[in-house]
Design a protein around this motif. Structure first.
Motif, PDB file in Angstrom:
ATOM      1  N   LEU A   1      31.109  -4.210 -15.728  1.00 30.24           N
ATOM      2  CA  LEU A   1      29.985  -4.304 -14.807  1.00 30.24           C
ATOM      3  C   LEU A   1      28.981  -3.164 -15.017  1.00 30.24           C
ATOM      4  N   ILE A   2      29.507  -1.957 -15.165  1.00 24.25           N
ATOM      5  CA  ILE A   2      28.617  -0.811 -15.371  1.00 24.25           C
ATOM      6  C   ILE A   2      27.871  -0.948 -16.695  1.00 24.25           C
ATOM      7  N   GLY A   3      28.573  -1.425 -17.745  1.00 21.18           N
ATOM      8  CA  GLY A   3      27.894  -1.653 -19.016  1.00 21.18           C
ATOM      9  C   GLY A   3      26.797  -2.691 -18.898  1.00 21.18           C
ATOM     10  N   ALA A   4      27.035  -3.747 -18.099  1.00 20.82           N
ATOM     11  CA  ALA A   4      26.008  -4.772 -17.897  1.00 20.82           C
ATOM     12  C   ALA A   4      24.801  -4.205 -17.159  1.00 20.82           C
TER      13      ALA A   4
ATOM     14  N   GLY B   1       0.772  -1.227   0.000  1.00 20.28           N
ATOM     15  CA  GLY B   1       0.000   0.000   0.000  1.00 20.28           C
ATOM     16  C   GLY B   1       0.801   1.274   0.000  1.00 20.28           C
ATOM     17  N   ASN B   2       2.123   1.181  -0.005  1.00 21.54           N
ATOM     18  CA  ASN B   2       2.969   2.375   0.004  1.00 21.54           C
ATOM     19  C   ASN B   2       3.806   2.443  -1.264  1.00 21.54           C
ATOM     20  N   PRO B   3       4.082   3.665  -1.756  1.00 18.05           N
ATOM     21  CA  PRO B   3       4.936   3.790  -2.949  1.00 18.05           C
ATOM     22  C   PRO B   3       6.315   3.183  -2.692  1.00 18.05           C
ATOM     23  N   PHE B   4       6.792   2.417  -3.671  1.00 18.37           N
ATOM     24  CA  PHE B   4       8.102   1.757  -3.531  1.00 18.37           C
ATOM     25  C   PHE B   4       8.677   1.593  -4.927  1.00 18.37           C
ATOM     26  N   PHE B   5       9.462   2.588  -5.349  1.00 19.40           N
ATOM     27  CA  PHE B   5       9.989   2.606  -6.710  1.00 19.40           C
ATOM     28  C   PHE B   5      11.469   2.201  -6.710  1.00 19.40           C
ATOM     29  N   CYS B   6      11.747   1.081  -7.338  1.00 20.87           N
ATOM     30  CA  CYS B   6      13.136   0.663  -7.512  1.00 20.87           C
ATOM     31  C   CYS B   6      13.179  -0.482  -8.520  1.00 20.87           C
ATOM     32  N   LYS B   7      14.370  -0.756  -9.005  1.00 20.29           N
ATOM     33  CA  LYS B   7      14.584  -1.879  -9.922  1.00 20.29           C
ATOM     34  C   LYS B   7      15.529  -2.869  -9.259  1.00 20.29           C
ATOM     35  N   GLN B   8      15.063  -4.080  -9.150  1.00 21.18           N
ATOM     36  CA  GLN B   8      15.812  -5.162  -8.508  1.00 21.18           C
ATOM     37  C   GLN B   8      16.465  -6.020  -9.588  1.00 21.18           C
ATOM     38  N   VAL B   9      17.798  -6.024  -9.635  1.00 19.88           N
ATOM     39  CA  VAL B   9      18.549  -6.779 -10.641  1.00 19.88           C
ATOM     40  C   VAL B   9      18.980  -8.100 -10.016  1.00 19.88           C
ATOM     41  N   LEU B  10      18.477  -9.207 -10.558  1.00 19.40           N
ATOM     42  CA  LEU B  10      18.776 -10.511  -9.980  1.00 19.40           C
ATOM     43  C   LEU B  10      20.192 -10.974 -10.311  1.00 19.40           C
ATOM     44  N   TYR B  11      20.672 -10.680 -11.513  1.00 20.23           N
ATOM     45  CA  TYR B  11      21.986 -11.202 -11.897  1.00 20.23           C
ATOM     46  C   TYR B  11      22.605 -10.351 -12.993  1.00 20.23           C
ATOM     47  N   LEU B  12      23.942 -10.386 -13.043  1.00 21.68           N
ATOM     48  CA  LEU B  12      24.730  -9.805 -14.121  1.00 21.68           C
ATOM     49  C   LEU B  12      25.747 -10.845 -14.558  1.00 21.68           C
ATOM     50  N   HIS B  13      25.883 -11.052 -15.858  1.00 17.05           N
ATOM     51  CA  HIS B  13      26.815 -12.047 -16.398  1.00 17.05           C
ATOM     52  C   HIS B  13      27.820 -11.309 -17.274  1.00 17.05           C
TER      53      HIS B  13
ATOM     54  N   LEU C   1      26.252   1.276  -6.936  1.00 14.14           N
ATOM     55  CA  LEU C   1      25.264   0.802  -7.913  1.00 14.14           C
ATOM     56  C   LEU C   1      24.742  -0.581  -7.551  1.00 14.14           C
ATOM     57  N   CYS C   2      25.610  -1.433  -7.021  1.00 13.87           N
ATOM     58  CA  CYS C   2      25.162  -2.778  -6.630  1.00 13.87           C
ATOM     59  C   CYS C   2      24.090  -2.705  -5.558  1.00 13.87           C
TER      60      CYS C   2
ATOM     61  N   ALA D   1      20.907  -3.904 -18.552  1.00 14.30           N
ATOM     62  CA  ALA D   1      19.831  -4.543 -17.790  1.00 14.30           C
ATOM     63  C   ALA D   1      18.685  -3.581 -17.502  1.00 14.30           C
ATOM     64  N   ILE D   2      18.986  -2.364 -17.065  1.00 14.78           N
ATOM     65  CA  ILE D   2      17.926  -1.454 -16.616  1.00 14.78           C
ATOM     66  C   ILE D   2      17.729  -0.261 -17.543  1.00 14.78           C
ATOM     67  N   GLY D   3      18.536  -0.168 -18.627  1.00 14.47           N
ATOM     68  CA  GLY D   3      18.375   0.936 -19.568  1.00 14.47           C
ATOM     69  C   GLY D   3      18.931   2.255 -19.071  1.00 14.47           C
ATOM     70  N   SER D   4      19.927   2.223 -18.194  1.00 16.55           N
ATOM     71  CA  SER D   4      20.518   3.450 -17.654  1.00 16.55           C
ATOM     72  C   SER D   4      21.650   3.947 -18.559  1.00 16.55           C
ATOM     73  N   ASN D   5      22.331   4.997 -18.105  1.00 16.51           N
ATOM     74  CA  ASN D   5      23.397   5.597 -18.914  1.00 16.51           C
ATOM     75  C   ASN D   5      24.630   5.868 -18.046  1.00 16.51           C
TER      76      ASN D   5
END
Length: 458
Positions: A181-184, A153-165, A215-216, A188-192
Motif C-alpha cells: 500500500l505504501i509503495g502504491a 479564494g483560500n490556499p488549499f494544498f493537498c493531493k487527493q488520491v482517488l484509488y490504489l490498486h 496516510l489514507c 501515485a504522488i511521488g513520495s518517499n
C-alpha cells in the motif's frame, strides 16, 4: 465537455454544487454507458498490406489478438460500482473529520465514529473473464491524483488520491500488504514513504498499520482495490493468517472511512462466508462466463474479422457452437483458441481455420473448463440502458417490503452451459422396455402386471 483530460495527475476543477466539500466537488463526472463503451473498447486495425504477407509474417501478426478488448454491458456495471465507492468515501468524510481522525490515531485514542460507513464489497469471477482488465481500463478513465492549491479564494494544498490498486501478497502478511500500500502511494504522488519505513526494520506490524491509516487520511484515499484476494485461501490457511489480514482491512475501513473492494476468484468466498461481519462487508458481483446467446455472438462478430489467414472462415452456427463448447464461454479462452487455431493453420499451410483445426488447438492447449460453478450472474445477463428514456421505460414496478426479514436462499451449484446438447440422442424403444414401462410410474408391481412381466402365484 469532459472535466479532466486523460492524465494520471490533474489540477482540481470544482463543481459549485458541492461547495462545502472540496473533494466531492473535484470528483470527475460519471460517464454514460455509451461514452464508457466507446472509451474502453480496443479494436486495433488490421495490418496494412495483409494480402502480401508471407505465412511467417502472418503468424507474427497474430499477437495483435491479445490487444483486442470487446466492451460488454457487465463492464459498465463494474465501472459504476467503483465510481460510487469512490464517491461514497468523500460523501462520508469531510476535511474537518479527517483532521480529527488523524489526531485521534496520533494520540492513541479511539477514532471518532461516522454516521455512515465506507463502501466495501468484492468482485469475484471465474478466471479468464477479464476482471482485472476491466478494472484497470475503468480506473484509467479517471485521474488517480487530483492536486488542490486553492479553494474558494483560500490556499488549499493537498493531493487527493482517488484509488490504489494492489495485489494481495502471496504470504498474506499484514506487514507485506501494508508495504504494498505504501509503495502504491509513493507511485501515485511521488513520495518517499516506503524508503523511510524500510529504514525502520524493527517496526511492528501494528505501527505500520497505524501509519497506513494516517496516510489514507492525509492523502484522502477514496478506494483501495485488493486484487488476487484468493491468495488468502491458497496460502493463509496453512499459516493461520487469514484473520489478521482481513481484520486489518476491516479496521482500515472503519478508522479511515476508505472504501475497500476485493477482486479475485470464487475461491475467496470460502473465507468471506465464514463470519457474518465479513459476509456483510464482502457482498458484490459474482461473474460467470458467457451464455451461447446473442451476447456471445456479438462478441464473436467483433473478433471474427481478425483472421490473419489467407482466407476467412465463415462464421457458421456449427463453428460457433463448437468454439463455445471448447471454451466454456470464457472470453480469454475464446480469444486464445481463435488465435492459436490460426497459428496452427498457417504452420500447416492451410488457407483458413476449420472445426478440425479448432479441435486440435484445444487438445494442444489442454483447455479444461469447470462443469459447475458456485453461483453468480452470467456475463450475458447484464443489461444497461443506452439513454435515460430507455431506463425510465424499463424501470421495475415498486414492490411492498415485508416487515419480517426474508432469509437468503442457499446457493446452489450452477451447471455449465453447452451450445451443443450433451449426452446420447433419444432412440425409439419398445413399449415393454423397462425404461419406457417405469417412466412416470410409482407402482412397479402394477406396471409389470400390465405389460405381462409379472407372474401371480396362487
Amino acid at each position: 465537455m469532459k472535466k479532466y483530460d486523460n492524465k494520471r495527475v490533474v489540477s482540481a476543477v470544482y463543481n459549485d454544487k458541492f461547495a462545502d466539500n472540496p473533494f466531492l466537488a473535484a470528483m470527475p463526472e460519471m460517464l454514460s454507458a455509451d461514452a464508457y463503451m466507446e472509451a474502453v473498447k480496443g479494436l486495433p486495425p488490421l495490418p496494412s498490406g495483409l494480402s502480401e504477407l508471407t505465412f511467417e509474417e502472418r503468424r507474427q501478426e497474430t499477437s495483435m489478438l491479445a490487444s483486442i478488448f470487446v466492451p460488454m454491458p457487465f463492464m459498465y456495471s463494474l465501472y459504476d460500482t467503483l465510481y460510487r465507492a469512490i464517491r461514497t468515501t468523500y460523501t462520508t468524510r469531510t476535511e474537518l473529520e479527517s483532521i480529527r481522525q488523524i489526531n485521534a490515531i496520533f494520540g492513541g485514542n479511539e477514532p471518532n465514529q461516522y454516521a455512515t460507513q465506507a463502501d466495501t464489497g468484492s468482485i469475484l469471477g471465474i478466471p479468464g473473464i477479464g476482471k482485472t482488465s476491466v478494472i484497470r481500463r475503468s480506473l484509467a478513465l479517471m485521474p488517480q491524483v487530483i492536486e488542490h492549491t486553492e479553494y474558494r479564494g483560500n490556499p488549499f494544498f493537498c493531493k487527493q488520491v482517488l484509488y490504489l490498486h494492489i495485489e494481495c501478497p502471496s504470504d498474506c502478511s499484514v506487514k507485506t500488504l501494508a508495504m504494498n500500500l505504501i509503495g502504491a502511494i509513493d507511485r501515485a504522488i511521488g513520495s518517499n514513504y516506503l524508503n523511510t519505513l524500510l529504514s525502520l526494520r524493527s517496526a511492528a506490524a501494528s505501527a505500520i498499520a497505524a501509519q497506513i491509516k494516517i496516510l489514507c487520511m492525509t492523502h484522502h484515499i477514496a478506494l483501495i482495490l485488493v486484487d488476487e484476494i484468493q491468495n488468502v485461501i491458497t496460502t493463509a490457511q496453512k499459516n493461520h493468517q487469514t484473520k489478521p489480514l482481513i481484520k486489518f482491512l476491516v479496521e482500515l475501513t472503519n478508522d479511515t472511512c476508505t472504501s475497500v473492494y476485493f477482486i479475485g476468484t470464487p475461491d475467496a468466498e470460502e473465507v468471506f462466508t465464514r463470519q457474518e461481519h465479513l459476509k456483510r462487508r464482502t457482498r458484490g458481483i459474482r461473474l460467470l462466463p458467457l451464455k451461447p446467446d446473442g451476447t456471445y455472438r456479438v462478441f464473436l462478430s467483433k473478433i471474427w474479422p481478425y483472421q490473419l489467414t489467407p482466407e476467412q472462415a465463415p462464421m457458421t452456427d456449427k463453428m460457433l457452437n463448437k468454439l463455445f463448447d471448447y471454451s466454456g464461454g470464457i472470453p480469454a479462452y475464446i480469444v486464445k483458441i481463435f488465435q492459436e487455431a490460426q497459428v496452427k493453420a498457417l504452420m500447416a499451410g492451410r488457407s483458413c481455420i476449420d472445426e478440425k483445426i479448432v479441435q486440435q488447438t484445444v487438445d494442444t492447449l489442454a483447455i479444461r473448463v469447470p462443469k459447475t460453478y458456485s453461483g453468480g450472474t452470467y456475463l450475458s445477463d447484464f443489461d444497461i440502458a443506452s439513454s435515460p428514456r430507455k431506463a425510465a421505460a424499463t424501470a421495475p414496478e415498486p414492490v411492498s417490503v415485508s416487515a419480517e426479514p426474508v432469509p437468503e436462499p442457499p446457493e446452489k451449484p450452477v451447471p455449465r452451459m453447452y451450445a451443443n446438447k450433451r449426452g446420447r440422442k433419444n432412440t425409439l424403444r419398445d413399449e415393454q422396455d423397462m425404461l419406457v414401462a417405469f417412466k412416470g410410474s410409482d407402482d412397479f408391481c402394477r406396471t409389470l402386471g400390465e405389460i405381462g412381466l409379472l407372474e401371480v402365484l396362487s
